[in-house]
Design a protein around this motif. Structure first.
Motif, PDB file in Angstrom:
ATOM      1  N   TRP A  35     -16.326  -3.350  13.867  1.00 44.34           N
ATOM      2  CA  TRP A  35     -16.327  -1.956  14.309  1.00 44.34           C
ATOM      3  C   TRP A  35     -16.603  -1.020  13.137  1.00 44.34           C
ATOM      4  CZ3 TRP A  35     -16.004   0.665  18.883  1.00 44.34           C
ATOM      5  CH2 TRP A  35     -15.795   2.045  18.795  1.00 44.34           C
ATOM      6  N   GLN A  36     -17.462  -0.068  13.359  1.00 44.05           N
ATOM      7  CA  GLN A  36     -17.700   1.025  12.429  1.00 44.05           C
ATOM      8  C   GLN A  36     -17.795   2.317  13.242  1.00 44.05           C
ATOM      9  OE1 GLN A  36     -17.715   1.154   9.170  1.00 44.05           O
ATOM     10  NE2 GLN A  36     -17.497  -1.059   8.831  1.00 44.05           N
ATOM     11  N   PRO A  37     -17.340   3.459  12.683  1.00 42.63           N
ATOM     12  CA  PRO A  37     -16.824   3.675  11.337  1.00 42.63           C
ATOM     13  C   PRO A  37     -15.354   3.245  11.195  1.00 42.63           C
ATOM     14  CG  PRO A  37     -16.858   5.742  12.547  1.00 42.63           C
ATOM     15  CD  PRO A  37     -17.496   4.712  13.444  1.00 42.63           C
ATOM     16  N   LEU A  38     -15.019   2.798   9.990  1.00 44.05           N
ATOM     17  CA  LEU A  38     -13.698   2.249   9.712  1.00 44.05           C
ATOM     18  C   LEU A  38     -13.262   2.676   8.322  1.00 44.05           C
ATOM     19  CD1 LEU A  38     -11.608   0.029  10.870  1.00 44.05           C
ATOM     20  CD2 LEU A  38     -12.768  -1.535   9.307  1.00 44.05           C
ATOM     21  N   GLU A  39     -11.987   3.065   8.206  1.00 39.69           N
ATOM     22  CA  GLU A  39     -11.420   3.307   6.878  1.00 39.69           C
ATOM     23  C   GLU A  39     -10.154   2.484   6.730  1.00 39.69           C
ATOM     24  OE1 GLU A  39     -10.213   7.330   6.087  1.00 39.69           O
ATOM     25  OE2 GLU A  39      -8.706   7.348   7.675  1.00 39.69           O
ATOM     26  N   VAL A  40      -9.856   2.094   5.493  1.00 32.08           N
ATOM     27  CA  VAL A  40      -8.674   1.290   5.199  1.00 32.08           C
ATOM     28  C   VAL A  40      -7.855   2.027   4.152  1.00 32.08           C
ATOM     29  CG1 VAL A  40      -7.801  -0.961   4.495  1.00 32.08           C
ATOM     30  CG2 VAL A  40     -10.054  -0.787   5.608  1.00 32.08           C
ATOM     31  N   VAL A  41      -6.565   2.237   4.456  1.00 27.11           N
ATOM     32  CA  VAL A  41      -5.679   2.965   3.551  1.00 27.11           C
ATOM     33  C   VAL A  41      -4.488   2.067   3.212  1.00 27.11           C
ATOM     34  CG1 VAL A  41      -4.250   5.012   3.195  1.00 27.11           C
ATOM     35  CG2 VAL A  41      -6.331   5.164   4.600  1.00 27.11           C
ATOM     36  N   VAL A  42      -4.295   1.816   1.927  1.00 28.16           N
ATOM     37  CA  VAL A  42      -3.169   1.017   1.442  1.00 28.16           C
ATOM     38  C   VAL A  42      -2.234   1.920   0.656  1.00 28.16           C
ATOM     39  CG1 VAL A  42      -2.443  -0.890  -0.051  1.00 28.16           C
ATOM     40  CG2 VAL A  42      -4.532  -1.102   1.323  1.00 28.16           C
ATOM     41  N   VAL A  43      -0.968   1.922   1.035  1.00 32.86           N
ATOM     42  CA  VAL A  43       0.050   2.624   0.242  1.00 32.86           C
ATOM     43  C   VAL A  43       0.912   1.579  -0.439  1.00 32.86           C
ATOM     44  CG1 VAL A  43       2.100   4.084   0.310  1.00 32.86           C
ATOM     45  CG2 VAL A  43       0.064   4.722   1.612  1.00 32.86           C
ATOM     46  N   ASP A  44       0.847   1.579  -1.756  1.00 31.80           N
ATOM     47  CA  ASP A  44       1.623   0.662  -2.588  1.00 31.80           C
ATOM     48  C   ASP A  44       3.005   1.276  -2.797  1.00 31.80           C
ATOM     49  OD1 ASP A  44       2.751  -0.861  -4.615  1.00 31.80           O
ATOM     50  OD2 ASP A  44       0.900  -1.015  -5.764  1.00 31.80           O
ATOM     51  N   ASP A  45       4.017   0.609  -2.251  1.00 32.87           N
ATOM     52  CA  ASP A  45       5.375   1.156  -2.253  1.00 32.87           C
ATOM     53  C   ASP A  45       6.128   0.743  -3.514  1.00 32.87           C
ATOM     54  OD1 ASP A  45       7.447   2.649  -1.003  1.00 32.87           O
ATOM     55  OD2 ASP A  45       8.384   0.795  -0.300  1.00 32.87           O
ATOM     56  N   GLY A  46       5.548   1.068  -4.677  1.00 35.22           N
ATOM     57  CA  GLY A  46       6.222   0.813  -5.943  1.00 35.22           C
ATOM     58  C   GLY A  46       6.206  -0.627  -6.389  1.00 35.22           C
ATOM     59  N   SER A  47       5.114  -1.348  -6.121  1.00 35.73           N
ATOM     60  CA  SER A  47       5.035  -2.761  -6.491  1.00 35.73           C
ATOM     61  C   SER A  47       5.149  -2.949  -7.998  1.00 35.73           C
ATOM     62  CB  SER A  47       3.707  -3.363  -6.021  1.00 35.73           C
ATOM     63  OG  SER A  47       3.617  -3.370  -4.618  1.00 35.73           O
ATOM     64  N   THR A  48       5.724  -4.096  -8.379  1.00 34.11           N
ATOM     65  CA  THR A  48       5.844  -4.451  -9.801  1.00 34.11           C
ATOM     66  C   THR A  48       4.967  -5.639 -10.155  1.00 34.11           C
ATOM     67  OG1 THR A  48       7.773  -5.836  -9.305  1.00 34.11           O
ATOM     68  CG2 THR A  48       8.196  -3.545  -9.941  1.00 34.11           C
ATOM     69  N   ASP A  49       4.170  -6.123  -9.212  1.00 32.15           N
ATOM     70  CA  ASP A  49       3.264  -7.234  -9.489  1.00 32.15           C
ATOM     71  C   ASP A  49       1.837  -6.699  -9.613  1.00 32.15           C
ATOM     72  OD1 ASP A  49       2.572  -6.619  -6.906  1.00 32.15           O
ATOM     73  OD2 ASP A  49       2.836  -8.641  -6.091  1.00 32.15           O
ATOM     74  N   ASP A  50       0.837  -7.519  -9.333  1.00 31.32           N
ATOM     75  CA  ASP A  50      -0.558  -7.130  -9.520  1.00 31.32           C
ATOM     76  C   ASP A  50      -1.214  -6.583  -8.240  1.00 31.32           C
ATOM     77  OD1 ASP A  50      -0.544  -7.869 -12.213  1.00 31.32           O
ATOM     78  OD2 ASP A  50      -1.056  -9.956 -11.735  1.00 31.32           O
ATOM     79  N   THR A  51      -0.409  -6.036  -7.339  1.00 31.95           N
ATOM     80  CA  THR A  51      -0.966  -5.500  -6.102  1.00 31.95           C
ATOM     81  C   THR A  51      -2.075  -4.491  -6.381  1.00 31.95           C
ATOM     82  OG1 THR A  51       1.062  -5.846  -4.804  1.00 31.95           O
ATOM     83  CG2 THR A  51      -0.445  -4.149  -4.028  1.00 31.95           C
ATOM     84  N   ALA A  52      -1.841  -3.553  -7.293  1.00 32.41           N
ATOM     85  CA  ALA A  52      -2.834  -2.514  -7.590  1.00 32.41           C
ATOM     86  C   ALA A  52      -4.133  -3.120  -8.097  1.00 32.41           C
ATOM     87  CB  ALA A  52      -2.273  -1.534  -8.613  1.00 32.41           C
ATOM     88  N   ALA A  53      -4.035  -4.130  -8.957  1.00 27.56           N
ATOM     89  CA  ALA A  53      -5.238  -4.758  -9.512  1.00 27.56           C
ATOM     90  C   ALA A  53      -6.047  -5.464  -8.435  1.00 27.56           C
ATOM     91  CB  ALA A  53      -4.843  -5.740 -10.613  1.00 27.56           C
ATOM     92  N   VAL A  54      -5.359  -6.093  -7.494  1.00 28.93           N
ATOM     93  CA  VAL A  54      -6.071  -6.786  -6.420  1.00 28.93           C
ATOM     94  C   VAL A  54      -6.776  -5.767  -5.521  1.00 28.93           C
ATOM     95  CG1 VAL A  54      -5.837  -8.276  -4.399  1.00 28.93           C
ATOM     96  CG2 VAL A  54      -4.484  -8.747  -6.450  1.00 28.93           C
ATOM     97  N   VAL A  55      -6.092  -4.700  -5.134  1.00 26.19           N
ATOM     98  CA  VAL A  55      -6.692  -3.695  -4.255  1.00 26.19           C
ATOM     99  C   VAL A  55      -7.878  -3.019  -4.945  1.00 26.19           C
ATOM    100  CG1 VAL A  55      -6.298  -1.575  -2.943  1.00 26.19           C
ATOM    101  CG2 VAL A  55      -4.513  -3.318  -3.057  1.00 26.19           C
ATOM    102  N   ALA A  56      -7.819  -2.894  -6.264  1.00 20.21           N
ATOM    103  CA  ALA A  56      -8.897  -2.246  -7.013  1.00 20.21           C
ATOM    104  C   ALA A  56     -10.216  -3.007  -6.905  1.00 20.21           C
ATOM    105  CB  ALA A  56      -8.493  -2.094  -8.475  1.00 20.21           C
ATOM    106  N   ARG A  57     -10.174  -4.257  -6.498  1.00 18.55           N
ATOM    107  CA  ARG A  57     -11.408  -5.033  -6.319  1.00 18.55           C
ATOM    108  C   ARG A  57     -12.201  -4.556  -5.108  1.00 18.55           C
ATOM    109  NH1 ARG A  57      -8.324 -10.827  -6.464  1.00 18.55           N
ATOM    110  NH2 ARG A  57      -7.360 -10.662  -8.543  1.00 18.55           N
ATOM    111  N   TYR A  58     -11.581  -3.709  -4.287  1.00 15.08           N
ATOM    112  CA  TYR A  58     -12.210  -3.256  -3.050  1.00 15.08           C
ATOM    113  C   TYR A  58     -12.389  -1.743  -3.114  1.00 15.08           C
ATOM    114  CZ  TYR A  58     -10.624  -7.897  -1.767  1.00 15.08           C
ATOM    115  OH  TYR A  58     -10.393  -9.247  -1.752  1.00 15.08           O
ATOM    116  N   PRO A  59     -13.513  -1.284  -3.658  1.00 14.78           N
ATOM    117  CA  PRO A  59     -13.694   0.158  -3.890  1.00 14.78           C
ATOM    118  C   PRO A  59     -13.728   0.994  -2.616  1.00 14.78           C
ATOM    119  CG  PRO A  59     -15.739  -1.055  -4.287  1.00 14.78           C
ATOM    120  CD  PRO A  59     -14.655  -2.078  -4.147  1.00 14.78           C
ATOM    121  N   ASP A  60     -13.994   0.380  -1.467  1.00 12.50           N
ATOM    122  CA  ASP A  60     -14.029   1.141  -0.220  1.00 12.50           C
ATOM    123  C   ASP A  60     -12.645   1.377   0.376  1.00 12.50           C
ATOM    124  OD1 ASP A  60     -16.793   1.307  -0.285  1.00 12.50           O
ATOM    125  OD2 ASP A  60     -17.071  -0.553   0.843  1.00 12.50           O
TER     126      ASP A  60
END
Length: 229
Positions: A35-60
């Motif tokens: 399905w398009q159009p589609l947006e994906v929103v991730v809210v990182d709830d204060g993670s202390t692991d590499d969650t941010a680094a993994v999500v950064a691989r997906y610029p969209d």
């Protein structure tokens, strides 16, 4: 891929906390939707692991970080940062079939009287103690995390109650029933679930938040006393 000139934007929202192990695979399944159009929103709830680094691989993917406030607050924040006419909830350790969004938004477009739609699930690793649903025969029944809401319905309900540590989706369902907002379950599989004993729901009895929600509903229905007048 399903898209027409007038296709509504759908927002898939995700709350994530120390989700680095599985969130990449989860996001891959979202981005593979038909399905398009589609947006994906991730809210990182204060993670202390590499969650941010993994999500950064997906610029969209829209990434928002906040101090740890719990899953209800993170989901509310994700909806606030989204802009879709329809909002689909998704947990960071699960997977989606490619047709999840199109199946649910298609139903909502065809049934304007329905405020939210749920779907069926398949477990990737269900423990043996999980019971089967009496209607579909599925393990653990219909997942409330499979919800897709109309945006205005979500905000009319006030979003998720941030006082709930778990069971916030059940509380939202109780408030939908109380308000007379119609919801339906489609027969398609819309979610592949991953069981983790360390998750917020793993090993917990679902009755406690439900009872709390029902008590709150009864309290709202009680007539005011003279002392309250």
């Amino acid at each position: 891929m399903t898209e027409t000139k007038d296709s509504p934007l759908v927002s898939v929202i995700m709350a994530a906390y120390n989700a680095a192990e599985h969130i990449g695979e989860a996001l891959e399944s979202v981005l593979a939707q038909d399905w398009q159009p589609l947006e994906v929103v991730v809210v990182d709830d204060g993670s202390t692991d590499d969650t941010a680094a993994v999500v950064a691989r997906y610029p969209d993917v829209v990434y928002v970080r906040q101090d740890n406030k719990g899953p209800s607050a993170a989901r509310n924040a994700a909806v606030e940062h989204s802009s879709g006419d329809f909002v689909a909830n998704f947990d960071s350790d699960d997977l989606l079939p490619t047709t999840r969004v199109s199946d649910q938004v298609g139903y909502l477009l065809s049934h304007p009287e329905v405020g939210a739609v749920f779907g069926r699930q398949e477990w990737m690793n269900a423990p043996e103690w999980m019971a089967r649903d009496s209607v579909y025969g599925d393990v653990d029944g219909i997942p409330l995390s499979s919800a897709m809401f109309r945006r205005n319905v979500f905000f009319d309900l006030g979003g998720y109650d941030t006082s709930f540590v778990h069971g916030e989706d059940m509380d939202l369902l109780v408030r939908m029933r109380e308000r007379g907002i119609e919801y339906q379950v489609i027969p398609e599989i819309v979610l592949y679930r991953r069981y983790q004993a360390s998750s917020l729901t793993g090993g917990r009895a679902p009755h406690e938040p439900l009872l709390r929600s029902l008590r709150a509903k009864l309290a709202r229905q009680e007539p005011p006393t003279e002392a309250d007048a």
